[in-house]
Design a protein around this motif. Structure first.
Motif, PDB file in Angstrom:
ATOM      1  N   UNK A   6       0.997  -1.177   0.086  1.00 37.50           N
ATOM      2  CA  UNK A   6      -0.092   0.017   0.140  1.00 37.50           C
ATOM      3  C   UNK A   6       0.704   1.174  -0.228  1.00 37.50           C
ATOM      4  N   UNK A   7       0.429   2.336  -0.347  1.00 35.03           N
ATOM      5  CA  UNK A   7       1.191   3.541  -0.529  1.00 35.03           C
ATOM      6  C   UNK A   7       1.932   4.033   0.735  1.00 35.03           C
ATOM      7  N   UNK A   8       1.454   4.015   1.894  1.00 32.68           N
ATOM      8  CA  UNK A   8       2.380   4.243   2.976  1.00 32.68           C
ATOM      9  C   UNK A   8       3.672   3.701   3.203  1.00 32.68           C
ATOM     10  N   UNK A   9       3.555   2.168   3.003  1.00 29.80           N
ATOM     11  CA  UNK A   9       4.513   1.379   3.021  1.00 29.80           C
ATOM     12  C   UNK A   9       5.775   1.564   1.968  1.00 29.80           C
ATOM     13  N   UNK A  10       5.652   2.159   0.839  1.00 31.73           N
ATOM     14  CA  UNK A  10       7.054   2.519   0.144  1.00 31.73           C
ATOM     15  C   UNK A  10       7.669   3.665   0.912  1.00 31.73           C
ATOM     16  N   UNK A  11       6.984   4.834   1.211  1.00 38.55           N
ATOM     17  CA  UNK A  11       7.438   5.706   1.703  1.00 38.55           C
ATOM     18  C   UNK A  11       8.508   5.236   3.301  1.00 38.55           C
ATOM     19  N   UNK A  12       7.736   4.458   3.986  1.00 36.03           N
ATOM     20  CA  UNK A  12       8.444   3.998   5.153  1.00 36.03           C
ATOM     21  C   UNK A  12       9.425   3.169   4.738  1.00 36.03           C
ATOM     22  N   UNK A  13       9.509   2.477   3.760  1.00 37.57           N
ATOM     23  CA  UNK A  13      10.678   1.556   3.293  1.00 37.57           C
ATOM     24  C   UNK A  13      11.782   2.442   2.920  1.00 37.57           C
ATOM     25  N   UNK A  14      11.519   3.672   2.340  1.00 35.21           N
ATOM     26  CA  UNK A  14      12.553   4.583   1.928  1.00 35.21           C
ATOM     27  C   UNK A  14      13.240   5.286   3.044  1.00 35.21           C
ATOM     28  N   UNK A  15      12.496   5.511   4.209  1.00 33.21           N
ATOM     29  CA  UNK A  15      12.949   5.972   5.439  1.00 33.21           C
ATOM     30  C   UNK A  15      13.686   5.048   6.189  1.00 33.21           C
ATOM     31  N   UNK A  16      13.384   3.765   6.015  1.00 31.55           N
ATOM     32  CA  UNK A  16      14.018   2.796   6.888  1.00 31.55           C
ATOM     33  C   UNK A  16      15.411   2.198   6.021  1.00 31.55           C
ATOM     34  N   UNK A  17      15.157   2.082   4.760  1.00 33.30           N
ATOM     35  CA  UNK A  17      16.365   1.253   4.124  1.00 33.30           C
ATOM     36  C   UNK A  17      17.154   2.382   3.490  1.00 33.30           C
ATOM     37  N   UNK A  18      16.875   3.650   3.081  1.00 35.39           N
ATOM     38  CA  UNK A  18      17.571   4.670   2.471  1.00 35.39           C
ATOM     39  C   UNK A  18      17.966   5.731   3.157  1.00 35.39           C
ATOM     40  N   UNK A  19      17.099   5.806   4.375  1.00 33.75           N
ATOM     41  CA  UNK A  19      17.405   7.165   5.159  1.00 33.75           C
ATOM     42  C   UNK A  19      16.781   8.254   4.435  1.00 33.75           C
ATOM     43  N   UNK A  20      15.925   8.410   3.756  1.00 34.05           N
ATOM     44  CA  UNK A  20      15.372   9.490   2.925  1.00 34.05           C
ATOM     45  C   UNK A  20      13.815   9.611   3.364  1.00 34.05           C
ATOM     46  N   UNK A  21      13.483  10.980   3.386  1.00 37.11           N
ATOM     47  CA  UNK A  21      12.116  11.099   3.588  1.00 37.11           C
ATOM     48  C   UNK A  21      11.309  11.608   2.593  1.00 37.11           C
ATOM     49  N   UNK A  22      10.380  10.937   1.984  1.00 37.43           N
ATOM     50  CA  UNK A  22       9.736  11.200   0.883  1.00 37.43           C
ATOM     51  C   UNK A  22       8.019  11.200   1.321  1.00 37.43           C
ATOM     52  N   UNK A  23       7.298  12.668   1.162  1.00 41.52           N
ATOM     53  CA  UNK A  23       5.906  12.518   1.326  1.00 41.52           C
ATOM     54  C   UNK A  23       5.145  11.346   0.530  1.00 41.52           C
ATOM     55  N   UNK A  33       2.081  11.610  -0.790  1.00 44.14           N
ATOM     56  CA  UNK A  33       1.437  11.898  -1.739  1.00 44.14           C
ATOM     57  C   UNK A  33       2.393  12.238  -2.995  1.00 44.14           C
ATOM     58  N   UNK A  34       3.543  12.776  -2.748  1.00 44.65           N
ATOM     59  CA  UNK A  34       4.455  12.949  -3.740  1.00 44.65           C
ATOM     60  C   UNK A  34       5.298  11.735  -4.348  1.00 44.65           C
ATOM     61  N   UNK A  35       5.458  10.801  -3.496  1.00 44.17           N
ATOM     62  CA  UNK A  35       5.822   9.417  -4.007  1.00 44.17           C
ATOM     63  C   UNK A  35       4.967   9.093  -5.038  1.00 44.17           C
ATOM     64  N   UNK A  36       3.451   9.152  -4.663  1.00 41.68           N
ATOM     65  CA  UNK A  36       2.686   8.619  -5.786  1.00 41.68           C
ATOM     66  C   UNK A  36       2.864   9.294  -7.120  1.00 41.68           C
ATOM     67  N   UNK A  37       3.181  10.365  -6.979  1.00 42.59           N
ATOM     68  CA  UNK A  37       3.372  11.318  -8.080  1.00 42.59           C
ATOM     69  C   UNK A  37       4.701  10.670  -9.122  1.00 42.59           C
TER      70      UNK A  37
END
Length: 226
Positions: free
Chosen positions: A104-121, A123-127
């Motif tokens: 689901x959409x929140x999960x990829x954003x959380x994965x980026x924070x956990x695995x890559x140390x980057x923060x992406x909103x 809604x913007x990640x969806x775009x």
């Protein structure tokens, strides 16, 4: 305005870039159309820009080449993610679709924070994912991973024997099947690339379940009774 073979090749390469902005693409299109003999008044409605904007794009190219067509640096805080971060995420989503794992959409954003140390909103990640050809799409369930080829072959052999006996009038043949219904549905959608359907391996759940049995009498048996 003409282009050398090298410039034409470079133009095509830049137009295929996945991270190309809308404004930069419009400038490149101005150059492409002008090189094919289009006039400024003809180009403007195609790229949906004013004629003055088209002329500026062409002048920028003549004075500075392709590098002059890029967007000017913007003020404010720089982006907190890089293209390579998105590439790694998309590779992970491709692998997940192949394995039947849903996201689901929140999960990829959380994965980026956990695995890559980057923060992406989210809604913007969806775009960003849409730009790269990903869609929020329905999955397909499958039970093929539970199948035993040896048991299937034995069942087909036995069924063929029963069918032959029914044709000979020695047996009444019935086909029996079972279907299960669960009030708790699994996630039926995930993020996957266009053209890719994620196949989810369905497992039995411990939630409340209703099974329905159905039987179909063979036409061969019916005809024998008539």
């Amino acid at each position: 305005m003409g282009l050398s073979p090298e410039q034409d090749t470079e133009l095509r390469r830049r137009l295929r870039a996945r991270d190309l902005t809308v404004s930069a693409r419009a400038r490149l299109e101005c150059v492409r159309l002008s090189a094919r003999g289009w006039t400024v008044p003809e180009i403007a409605p195609v790229v949906e820009k004013h004629e003055v904007t088209v002329r500026k794009a062409l002048h920028r190219f003549l004075e500075g080449g392709f590098e002059a067509l890029a967007d000017a640096p913007r003020g404010g805080r720089p982006p907190r993610w890089k293209r390579e971060d998105l590439d790694v995420l998309e590779a992970m989503l491709d692998a997940a679709a192949a394995e039947g794992t849903t996201w689901t959409l929140p999960a990829p954003a959380e994965w980026l924070r956990r695995e890559r140390g980057v923060d992406v909103d989210s809604s913007w990640l969806s775009v960003l994912l849409h730009r790269d050809g990903f869609r929020w799409k329905r999955t397909r369930d499958s039970l093929r991973h539970k199948a035993d080829p040896a048991l299937q072959a034995a069942a087909w052999e036995r069924l063929e024997g029963l069918r032959l006996r029914a044709e000979a009038g020695e047996e009444d043949l019935y086909y029996l099947d079972e279907s299960g219904f669960s009030p708790t549905l699994p996630t039926g959608f995930t993020w996957a690339r266009t053209g890719i359907r994620a196949v989810v391996k369905r497992e039995d759940t411990k939630s409340r379940r209703v099974n329905v049995l159905g039987a179909l009498r063979s036409r061969i048996s019916t005809e024998r009774d008539c």
